[in-house]
Write a protein that holds these residues in place. Structure first.
Motif, mmCIF file in Angstrom:
data_model
loop_
_atom_site.group_PDB
_atom_site.id
_atom_site.type_symbol
_atom_site.label_atom_id
_atom_site.label_comp_id
_atom_site.label_asym_id
_atom_site.label_seq_id
_atom_site.Cartn_x
_atom_site.Cartn_y
_atom_site.Cartn_z
ATOM 1 N N ALA A 1 0.441 23.455 -52.028
ATOM 2 C CA ALA A 1 0.084 22.941 -53.352
ATOM 3 C C ALA A 1 0.473 23.940 -54.442
ATOM 4 O O ALA A 1 0.538 25.148 -54.204
ATOM 5 N N LEU A 2 0.704 23.429 -55.633
ATOM 6 C CA LEU A 2 1.124 24.272 -56.742
ATOM 7 C C LEU A 2 -0.048 24.893 -57.500
ATOM 8 O O LEU A 2 0.036 26.034 -57.965
ATOM 9 N N ALA A 3 -1.155 24.172 -57.620
ATOM 10 C CA ALA A 3 -2.268 24.631 -58.457
ATOM 11 C C ALA A 3 -2.786 26.026 -58.093
ATOM 12 O O ALA A 3 -2.989 26.857 -58.990
ATOM 13 N N PRO A 4 -3.009 26.359 -56.815
ATOM 14 C CA PRO A 4 -3.502 27.698 -56.499
ATOM 15 C C PRO A 4 -2.533 28.808 -56.911
ATOM 16 O O PRO A 4 -2.949 29.892 -57.338
ATOM 17 N N ILE A 5 -1.245 28.552 -56.800
ATOM 18 C CA ILE A 5 -0.240 29.534 -57.202
ATOM 19 C C ILE A 5 -0.289 29.735 -58.710
ATOM 20 O O ILE A 5 -0.221 30.861 -59.213
ATOM 21 N N LEU A 6 -0.435 28.637 -59.429
ATOM 22 C CA LEU A 6 -0.523 28.722 -60.889
ATOM 23 C C LEU A 6 -1.779 29.482 -61.314
ATOM 24 O O LEU A 6 -1.722 30.332 -62.211
ATOM 25 N N ARG A 7 -2.895 29.177 -60.668
ATOM 26 C CA ARG A 7 -4.148 29.839 -61.063
ATOM 27 C C ARG A 7 -4.084 31.349 -60.831
ATOM 28 O O ARG A 7 -4.581 32.131 -61.642
ATOM 29 N N LYS A 8 -3.454 31.754 -59.757
ATOM 30 C CA LYS A 8 -3.297 33.185 -59.497
ATOM 31 C C LYS A 8 -2.417 33.835 -60.558
ATOM 32 O O LYS A 8 -2.723 34.927 -61.063
#
Length: 209
Positions: free
Chosen positions: A171-178
Motif C-alpha cells: 500500500a502507498l499510504a504507510p510509505i507516504l505517512r513515514k
C-alpha cells in the motif's frame, strides 16, 4: 516527465459493472474514465504513460492500443499473472519505465485538475494533491494547514521514495505517512471539480449531471 495511471484494482465496490469490465473502462459522460486522463495528459505535454493492469487487464490494451491515438506512448505494466500489487507495489513494479520524477493518477477519479508536466519536487519525495472531504470520506486522509483533507489520488513522486523497496503487494499510504513525518512531502489543496467514481451510485450521479 512520465505519467503513471493506476488501473489494476478489482473495483469491488463497483460490482456488478466490474465483473465484466475493468473499472478504468467504465464510461463517464460517454467516455471511459481512463481516456479522460489520457486526453488531459496529452494536452499538457506528457508523451510517455505507464498503465498497470490486473483485473480483466487484457481489455485495457485492446481499447487503448499503444496510445498513438492520443499522441502518447503507452507502456503496460502487467500484473495479471501475479495479482494486483496495490498502489505502491504497482509503482515499484513499473519503476524501470518511469522518469526520476513522475506523476501518478488513480484511474478511477474524474476531475478537472490540469496535470503539470514541468512540476519539480525540488528537495521533496512527493507532492500530493488534496481535495475537500467528500461525503464518503468526511474525516479526510492527511493534515494540511491544520485541517484534514482527502487525497485526490493524484501526486508527483521521486523514484527515491521507492528505491529500497522490493516488488511485492504494498500500500502507498504507510510509505507516504513515514515520508510526511520526515518532512519529505508537500501538499496542494485543489478546489476544482473532483470525483471518486467508486460506486455505481457515484457513477450515476456524475452521469446524470
Amino acid at each position: 516527465m512520465t505519467a503513471m495511471i493506476l488501473a489494476a484494482g478489482r473495483g469491488e465496490r463497483m460490482r456488478p459493472l466490474t465483473d465484466v469490465k475493468p473499472k478504468p473502462l467504465i464510461e463517464v459522460r460517454g467516455k471511459p474514465l481512463i481516456v479522460w486522463h489520457l486526453e488531459k495528459l496529452a494536452r499538457n505535454g506528457f508523451k510517455n504513460v505507464v498503465i498497470n493492469i490486473a483485473h480483466l487487464g487484457f481489455m485495457i490494451p485492446e481499447v487503448l492500443g499503444d496510445g498513438s491515438k492520443w499522441g502518447v506512448e503507452i507502456v503496460y505494466s502487467d500484473e495479471q499473472g501475479i495479482g494486483a500489487l496495490e498502489s505502491a507495489g504497482g509503482i515499484i513494479n513499473a519503476l524501470e519505465h518511469l522518469s526520476e520524477e513522475f506523476l501518478v493518477v488513480n484511474a478511477d477519479v474524474w476531475c478537472d485538475y490540469e496535470f503539470n508536466n514541468s512540476f519539480s519536487l525540488n528537495d521533496k519525495l512527493a507532492h500530493l494533491i488534496l481535495v475537500e472531504n467528500p461525503e464518503h470520506n468526511k474525516d479526510g486522509d492527511f493534515e494540511y494547514k491544520n485541517d484534514k483533507y482527502t487525497f485526490s489520488g493524484i501526486g508527483y513522486y521521486s523514484k527515491k521514495m521507492f528505491k529500497n523497496l522490493s516488488k511485492q503487494k504494498l500500500a502507498l499510504a504507510p510509505i507516504l505517512r513515514k515520508s510526511i513525518e520526515n518532512n519529505e512531502v508537500s501538499f496542494e489543496l485543489y478546489k476544482g471539480e473532483w470525483r471518486d467514481i467508486g460506486t455505481p451510485q457515484r457513477l450515476e450521479e456524475i452521469n446524470d449531471r
